[in-house]
Design an enzyme around this catalytic site. Structure first.
Site, mmCIF file in Angstrom:
data_model
loop_
_atom_site.group_PDB
_atom_site.id
_atom_site.type_symbol
_atom_site.label_atom_id
_atom_site.label_comp_id
_atom_site.label_asym_id
_atom_site.label_seq_id
_atom_site.Cartn_x
_atom_site.Cartn_y
_atom_site.Cartn_z
ATOM 1 C CE LYS A 65 47.331 9.335 -68.561
ATOM 2 N NZ LYS A 65 48.373 8.912 -67.279
ATOM 3 C CG ASN A 66 49.102 12.089 -65.650
ATOM 4 O OD1 ASN A 66 48.810 10.886 -65.880
ATOM 5 N ND2 ASN A 66 50.091 13.014 -67.304
ATOM 6 N NE ARG A 79 57.347 6.012 -67.926
ATOM 7 C CZ ARG A 79 56.145 6.388 -67.850
ATOM 8 N NH1 ARG A 79 55.151 6.188 -67.987
ATOM 9 N NH2 ARG A 79 56.164 8.224 -67.501
ATOM 10 C CB CYS A 112 53.282 4.583 -71.367
ATOM 11 S SG CYS A 112 51.687 4.253 -71.940
ATOM 12 C CG ASP A 128 51.769 13.761 -71.414
ATOM 13 O OD1 ASP A 128 52.734 12.552 -71.098
ATOM 14 O OD2 ASP A 128 51.183 13.402 -70.279
ATOM 15 N NE ARG A 147 47.995 2.004 -69.999
ATOM 16 C CZ ARG A 147 48.875 2.298 -69.314
ATOM 17 N NH1 ARG A 147 50.203 2.247 -70.247
ATOM 18 N NH2 ARG A 147 49.379 3.120 -67.891
#
Ligand code: EPU
Length: 420
Positions: free
Chosen positions: A22-23, A121, A116, A307, A400
């Site tokens: 994903k990232n 952030r 998230c 993560d 997600r």
């Protein structure tokens, strides 16, 4: 709201395929607008965050075509420099469009990105990096307006932020002259982005280390690329296999992307090995008598990934003894703990950054809520390890980041139902 109903305490067997990262895929999609030509990206996971990034690109005027895990992007008709604020607020990765938009158009408006809820952030590091490139930033309400084409030079990051490093790379590839990015983050997804850009004609060296050099080029062209495998997804399934005493093959994987995770799990006496088949590597797990408690500190790559902190904590509820988990990256990434406690986990919160998982606990089924992608995956792991039926609400959060999680787990014998 969708939910998973999971009946745990079952051994799993078979093969779990690992999806594209994903990232990495999110950034490759963003990088595709650095040219006017068409690019094709394979191994893109079909997940909610990717769909949001595709929607942001379509909204800017790109033609985005999706065929299973292959995405074709034609950025020749971009007709806006303002990102859709509603979409931007849904994914943190929308901020990585700042670098490519500035490189191509010299201006972009972006609302405060969402994502998230795992900490403050902020985007101050992105602003700091782009300012070092000579970009100006004006804030109007919750919208940031960036102006100027980035100027090559020496960039010193104020912290090893993954997305800020990616923004710096994409801000520099089309600039006039040489750039060096110091104190860069070194995650494998950054190296994948640099590989993709180099295939487009960029001249980047050192990605995957803390000093990245970029020789600016006049233009980039379209290319075709396959996204690297998702190391976080692979290790999450590895921990699910260990936690359920299962015999599973999981992959393909890149073992070097998970060195410290492998080391810590081996130290915890987990029973698995790495096998090679036709030039690809896989985890092969075996039934595990017991696991032992082992401490971790999350760090930037090659340290233990933040993560995977939540899945590791869920696994450690089964280990004998106390595991100290120190989350050094984010300041509120323990949101899932209360849910684990509702399942009878014995976890002491020492500070917003440190918890003690006291094992081994006999987990009980409960009705619990997923609050973020990785915390949600940890709850799935806990549900697979416990007796009885657990209901996890709001699983769109998990989806997600994890492609077809319920289908992949069902295929290896898990009793998991997705209910809309
Ligand atoms: N930070 C700032 N200011 C900034 C940017 C970051 O203070 O402008 C702080 C953050 O608050 C955090 C630390 O720096 O404390 C590191 O954050 P980083 O910027 O590296 O995180 P990110 O780039 O926003 C990416 C991944 C995250 C992953 C982190 C760390 C993407 C889209 N997201 O986020 O992935 O946890 O790096 O590896 O690449 C996930 O996949 O579930 C996820 C959250």
């Amino acid at each position: 709201m969708a939910k998973y109903q999971i009946r745990g305490n079952k051994r799993l067997s078979g093969f779990i395929p690992v999806s594209g990262a994903k990232n990495s895929a999110l950034k490759l999609l963003a990088a595709s607008i650095l040219t006017k030509e068409v690019s094709v990206i394979h191994n893109v996971p079909e997940i909610i965050d990717i769909k949001k990034m595709e929607d942001i690109l379509s909204n800017l005027g790109c033609k985005v075509t999706v065929s299973k895990n292959t995405v074709t992007i034609d950025p020749s008709s971009i007709n806006s420099t303002s990102l859709d604020p509603d979409l931007t607020k849904k994914i943190r990765a929308s901020i990585v469009l700042a670098g490519p938009m500035l490189s191509r158009f010299g201006t972009v408006s972006i609302a405060q990105p969402g994502g998230c809820l795992i900490g403050a952030r902020p985007i101050d590091d992105h602003i700091d990096v782009l300012s070092q490139f000579g970009v100006t930033v004006e804030q109007k309400g919750d919208e940031y307006i960036f102006n100027n084409k980035p100027l090559a030079g020496e960039i010193i990051m104020s912290e090893m932020s993954v997305t800020a490093t990616e923004n710096a790379i994409m801000a520099s590839v089309l600039s006039d002259g040489d750039t060096i990015i110091r104190v860069a983050a070194a995650e494998p997804e950054i190296a994948d982005l640099a590989d993709y850009l180099n295939q487009m004609g960029a001249k980047i060296s050192g990605a995957g280390t803390h000093n990245i050099k970029i020789e600016g080029v006049k233009e980039l062209h379209g290319t075709e690329h396959t996204v690297i495998q998702d190391r976080v997804e692979a290790a999450t399934y590895l921990m699910m296999a260990i936690g359920t005493n299962s015999e599973l093959k999981i992959g393909p994987i890149v073992p070097e992307h998970l060195s410290i995770v492998i080391k810590k799990l081996k130290k915890a006496s987990a029973n698995f090995t790495i096998i090679k088949e036709s030039d690809k590597f896989y985890f092969q797990t075996f039934p595990n008598g017991h696991i032992e408690s082992v401490n971790i500190n999350t760090r930037t790559f090659p340290g233990f990934p933040t993560d995977l902190q939540s899945a590791y904590a869920a696994l450690m509820t089964k280990a004998k003894g106390e595991s100290r988990i120190f989350e050094t990256i984010f300041e509120s990434r323990f949101g899932y703990i209360e849910e684990l406690k509702r399942m009878n986990a014995n976890i002491e919160v020492i500070s917003p950054h440190i918890i003690l998982v006291k094992g081994s606990s006999k987990l009980r089924s409960a009705e619990i809520d997923a609050f973020d992608i990785r915390g949600g995956a940890a709850l799935v792991l806990a549900a697979l390890m416990c007796n009885g039926e657990t209901t996890i609400n709001h699983v769109e959060m998990i989806e997600r980041g994890y492609e077809k999680l319920d289908i992949k787990l069902s295929a290896v014998g898990a009793d998991i139902k997705r209910i809309n």
